[in-house]
Design an enzyme around this catalytic site. Structure first.
Site, PDB file in Angstrom:
ATOM      1  CD  GLU A  59       3.770  -0.900   3.546  1.00  0.00           C
ATOM      2  OE1 GLU A  59       3.948  -1.141   2.336  1.00  0.00           O
ATOM      3  OE2 GLU A  59       2.783  -2.445   3.727  1.00  0.00           O
ATOM      4  CG  HIS A 128       4.813 -11.774   8.140  1.00  0.00           C
ATOM      5  ND1 HIS A 128       4.921 -11.808   6.990  1.00  0.00           N
ATOM      6  CD2 HIS A 128       3.329 -11.805   8.208  1.00  0.00           C
ATOM      7  CE1 HIS A 128       4.347 -11.366   5.774  1.00  0.00           C
ATOM      8  NE2 HIS A 128       3.039 -10.796   6.758  1.00  0.00           N
TER       9      HIS A 128
HETATM   10  C1  LIG Z   1       4.899  -4.994   2.486  1.00  0.00           C
HETATM   11  C2  LIG Z   1       3.409  -5.448   3.374  1.00  0.00           C
HETATM   12  N1  LIG Z   1       2.111  -4.826   3.826  1.00  0.00           N
HETATM   13  C3  LIG Z   1       1.411  -4.947   4.523  1.00  0.00           C
HETATM   14  C4  LIG Z   1       0.982  -6.261   4.328  1.00  0.00           C
HETATM   15  C5  LIG Z   1      -0.074  -6.625   5.341  1.00  0.00           C
HETATM   16  N2  LIG Z   1      -0.791  -7.926   4.468  1.00  0.00           N
HETATM   17  C6  LIG Z   1      -0.615  -9.162   4.007  1.00  0.00           C
HETATM   18  S1  LIG Z   1      -2.175  -9.624   2.560  1.00  0.00           S
HETATM   19  C7  LIG Z   1      -2.654  -7.833   2.849  1.00  0.00           C
HETATM   20  C8  LIG Z   1      -3.870  -7.671   1.669  1.00  0.00           C
HETATM   21  C9  LIG Z   1      -2.704  -8.166  -0.229  1.00  0.00           C
HETATM   22  O1  LIG Z   1      -3.942  -8.503  -0.302  1.00  0.00           O
HETATM   23  P1  LIG Z   1      -3.369  -8.352  -2.185  1.00  0.00           P
HETATM   24  O2  LIG Z   1      -2.558  -8.265  -2.727  1.00  0.00           O
HETATM   25  O3  LIG Z   1      -4.985  -8.241  -2.878  1.00  0.00           O
HETATM   26  O4  LIG Z   1      -3.564 -10.237  -2.442  1.00  0.00           O
HETATM   27  P2  LIG Z   1      -4.380 -10.486  -1.592  1.00  0.00           P
HETATM   28  O5  LIG Z   1      -4.389 -11.423  -0.659  1.00  0.00           O
HETATM   29  O6  LIG Z   1      -5.939 -10.327  -1.906  1.00  0.00           O
HETATM   30  O7  LIG Z   1      -4.670 -12.702  -2.580  1.00  0.00           O
HETATM   31  C10 LIG Z   1      -1.788  -7.530   3.549  1.00  0.00           C
HETATM   32  C11 LIG Z   1      -1.932  -5.531   3.406  1.00  0.00           C
HETATM   33  C12 LIG Z   1       2.560  -7.064   3.962  1.00  0.00           C
HETATM   34  N3  LIG Z   1       1.836  -8.298   4.322  1.00  0.00           N
HETATM   35  N4  LIG Z   1       3.182  -6.712   3.788  1.00  0.00           N
END
Ligand SMILES: Cc1ncc(C[n+]2csc(CCOP(=O)(O)OP(=O)(O)O)c2C)c(N)n1
Ligand SMILES: [Mg+2]
Lengths: 331, 317
Positions: A59, A128
């Protein structure tokens, strides 16, 4: 006029802005995935990867790079998936985007649109479910917009593009499927101007975003108690349209500020503070303030419902303002 | 690996999968709200990694945290009750699926801000080191989190101060709909540790014993005061990012290609080859099914937290 959803209205607005070759979009999962709330769905196919840019989950650099890029004359429109995650970019927004124009003695404007999504009410838990647009509305140098209707969402987006300042544009997730008329030809809605969305003679409900709809519902309920409520949609949270509020209070003499954010964390307090100074003479009683419970948002469904204002709570508070002081003391 | 311990690893993986299947079903019935992120396919990561820890060691997870909580010793009942938002849940119904906390078991929370749990893991390790204790902190995160500044700040500080922390990146190749190759300049995540002179290793995250071995080494290193390790577990989430995800960004062929590597089926086969009887595996499966059903009944019958709980829990008294 065509009827469309808030989501479609914003998407149409983005298409309108993308007519400018200097405009491109940048954010997490906005391209191939179509946006976490499907706002940018289809745009990647229409405009290609150079103009609909998927970013890593970063971000601070999404907004920071947006700031740098606008300095060169291009017009990125950056998106942060939800307002909760803007906190990872709070520094670049508050310390940089908001201050560069002033610090540079007016040499370098930062015409950056920062789209994001606010709201609570889906049991998404404390991290959230924050309505922190009000935090940004405390920052000189930023403009903050939070539209409640499809037409306003589109019109304010277009106006934000015309503006030469950083604009935090807070869409509400619970509004994306709501429908409304939107003019065929793109129509600007000026920043800094609220709207009276329901005329009324007895009391003014002042709100923004999703809570405007809840206020309209409360106003309907109040007709049964023969109270005629006016409803103001602020639309822009910085700067606030005090002329509009004052004009309304001069007619109704009673007001309630309603917001979804936890009480004391958003702009309600500062609006009431300003109004006690500029509207004291016209008020019959103190402005009331209805907002979310000042606690981290609980996950439990019932508790979450209790933590967010609803139409009944607003209508009851409004009705209380029409009981004579003696009876109020007794009740 | 000793037989009893292997069966324990197997049982925990089966438990997580059964728990997740049940959670999906209860979500469909509207008893679980909000976001629900399933760990199906990734079970070997938490099971292999957390079994290298002692009870007094700490775990921090992201929002895909049911497996980590279960393996760290939280009761199946209390985890399910949390998903139902009940007062008997690990976080008293205040946290929900993404925020499982159980201080007694040193499960220090699931965090829903991507990357947010990483510095907290570093802080736990700092507290341990500062007090001269011999505990370890283990912090889990996804492949998407390594592009947040917090990841880099955390690795640097942990390496600089030789903190007893193990960073476990569950690389399931996607962050929501974004494939790793489209988000990371260097998609081999373990290589990022080199910049901080930190040991690191890429591991088959579908192989519970490989996870166990890699994390044992990392935990021993941390415990003897030789600092942090980055473990990259290569894994795959079988389901969508959350229940709301239609998974339009990857092919069904790709998904099928991962199924032969299924951590549970593969381990069952290994156990059979080592002489474990089919009935024994079957008994475990049935025991787990009963445990999860009992947890659902418990969650259903439990009370909601009260408004007073919510107000009271804003500040510590
Ligand atoms: C700071 C932040 N940015 C965006 C999000 C939205 N978001 C939630 S999960 C996610 C993907 C994360 O993927 P990863 O780290 O690979 O974990 P996975 O869900 O695959 O276990 C995003 C973009 C968030 N929760 N927090
Ligand atoms: Mg991932």
């Amino acid at each position: 006029m065509p009827v469309m959803t808030y989501r479609e209205a914003i998407r149409q607005g983005l298409r309108e802005l993308l007519r400018d070759p200097a405009v491109f979009l940048m954010g997490e999962d906005i391209g191939a995935y179509g946006g976490a709330f499907a706002v940018t769905k289809g745009l990647l196919d229409e405009y290609g990867e150079d103009r609909i840019r998927d970013t890593p989950i970063s971000e601070a650099v999404i907004i920071g790079a947006g700031i740098g890029a606008v300095m060169t004359g291009v017009r990125p429109i950056v998106e942060i998936m939800t307002i909760n995650f803007t906190l990872l970019a709070f520094d670049v927004i508050v310390n940089h985007a908001a201050k560069i124009y002033a610090m540079s003695g007016g040499q370098i404007p930062i015409p950056l649109i920062m789209r994001t999504v606010t709201g609570s009410g889906n049991q998404l838990g404390a991290q959230h479910s924050q309505n922190i647009e009000g935090h940004y509305a405390m920052v000189p140098g930023l403009k903050v917009v939070a539209p409640a209707t499809p037409a306003d969402a589109q019109g304010l987006l277009l106006a934000a593009y015309d503006d030469r300042n950083p604009v935090l544009f807070a869409e509400h997730f619970a509004l994306y499927n709501t429908k409304g008329e939107v003019s065929e030809a793109p129509e600007r809605v000026p920043l800094g101007k609220g709207a009276v969305v329901r005329r009324g003679a007895d009391l003014t409900l002042i709100s923004y975003s999703r809570m405007v709809n809840v206020c309209l519902e409360a106003a309907e309920m109040l007709t049964q108690r023969r109270i005629d409520a006016e409803v103001i949609d602020l639309r822009t949270l910085r700067p606030v349209d005090y002329d509009l509020i004052l004009d309304s209070l001069n007619r109704t003499h009673r007001g309630i500020v309603v917001e979804e954010a936890a009480k004391g964390t958003s702009i309600g307090g500062s609006i009431i503070g300003e109004l006690q100074e500029i509207a004291f003479h016209t008020l019959d009683m103190p402005i009331r303030w209805i907002a979310g419970e000042p606690t981290p948002m609980p996950y439990n469904r019932q508790l979450e419902r209790m933590a967010i204002p609803n139409a009944t709570v607003i209508a009851d508070a409004a009705a209380q303002m029409f009981i004579s002081p003696k009876r109020r003391a007794a009740s | 690996m000793d037989r009893e311990f292997s069966l324990r690893l197997y049982r925990q993986m089966v438990l997580i999968r059964a728990f997740e299947d049940q959670a999906a079903e209860q979500y469909g019935r509207g008893r679980i709200g909000g976001f629900l992120h399933l760990y199906i396919g990734e079970e070997a990561c938490a099971v292999g990694a957390i079994n290298t820890l002692r009870k007094e060691d700490y775990v921090v997870a992201h929002y895909r945290d049911h497996g980590h909580a279960l393996v760290k010793g939280c009761s199946t009942r209390a985890v399910m009750a949390e998903l139902f938002g009940k007062a008997t849940g690990v976080s008293r119904g205040m946290g929900g699926s993404m925020h499982l906390f159980c201080a007694n078991n040193r499960m220090m929370g699931g965090y829903a801000i991507v990357g947010g749990g990483i510095p907290i893991g570093v802080g736990l390790a700092l507290g341990i080191q500062h007090q001269g204790l011999d505990q370890v902190a283990m912090t889990f995160f996804g492949d998407g989190a390594v592009n947040e500044g917090e990841f880099h700040e955390s690795l640097n500080l942990a390496a600089l101060w030789k903190l007893p922390v193990v960073f476990v990146c569950e690389n399931n190749l996607y962050a929501m709909g974004t494939p790793l190759a489209r988000s990371s300049a260097v998609p081999e995540i373990y290589k990022r540790a080199e910049a901080y002179a930190m040991p690191s290793q890429q591991v088959d995250g579908m192989d519970v014993e490989a996870m166990y071995r890699a994390c044992s080494e990392a935990v021993e290193r941390a415990r003897r005061g030789d600092g942090p390790t980055l473990v990259e577990a290569l894994t795959y989430r079988y389901k969508g990012h959350s229940m709301a995800d239609a998974v339009s960004y990857r092919t069904r062929e790709e998904e099928r290609a991962w199924h032969p590597r299924d951590p549970i089926a593969r381990y069952a086969q290994i156990l059979r080859e080592r002489g474990v009887a089919e009935e024994e595996l079957h008994r475990i499966d049935q025991g787990v099914a009963a445990e999860v059903e009992d947890a659902v009944r418990f969650a259903e019958d439990s009370p909601d937290p009260t408004f007073e709980d919510m107000v009271r829990l804003t500040y510590a008294a």
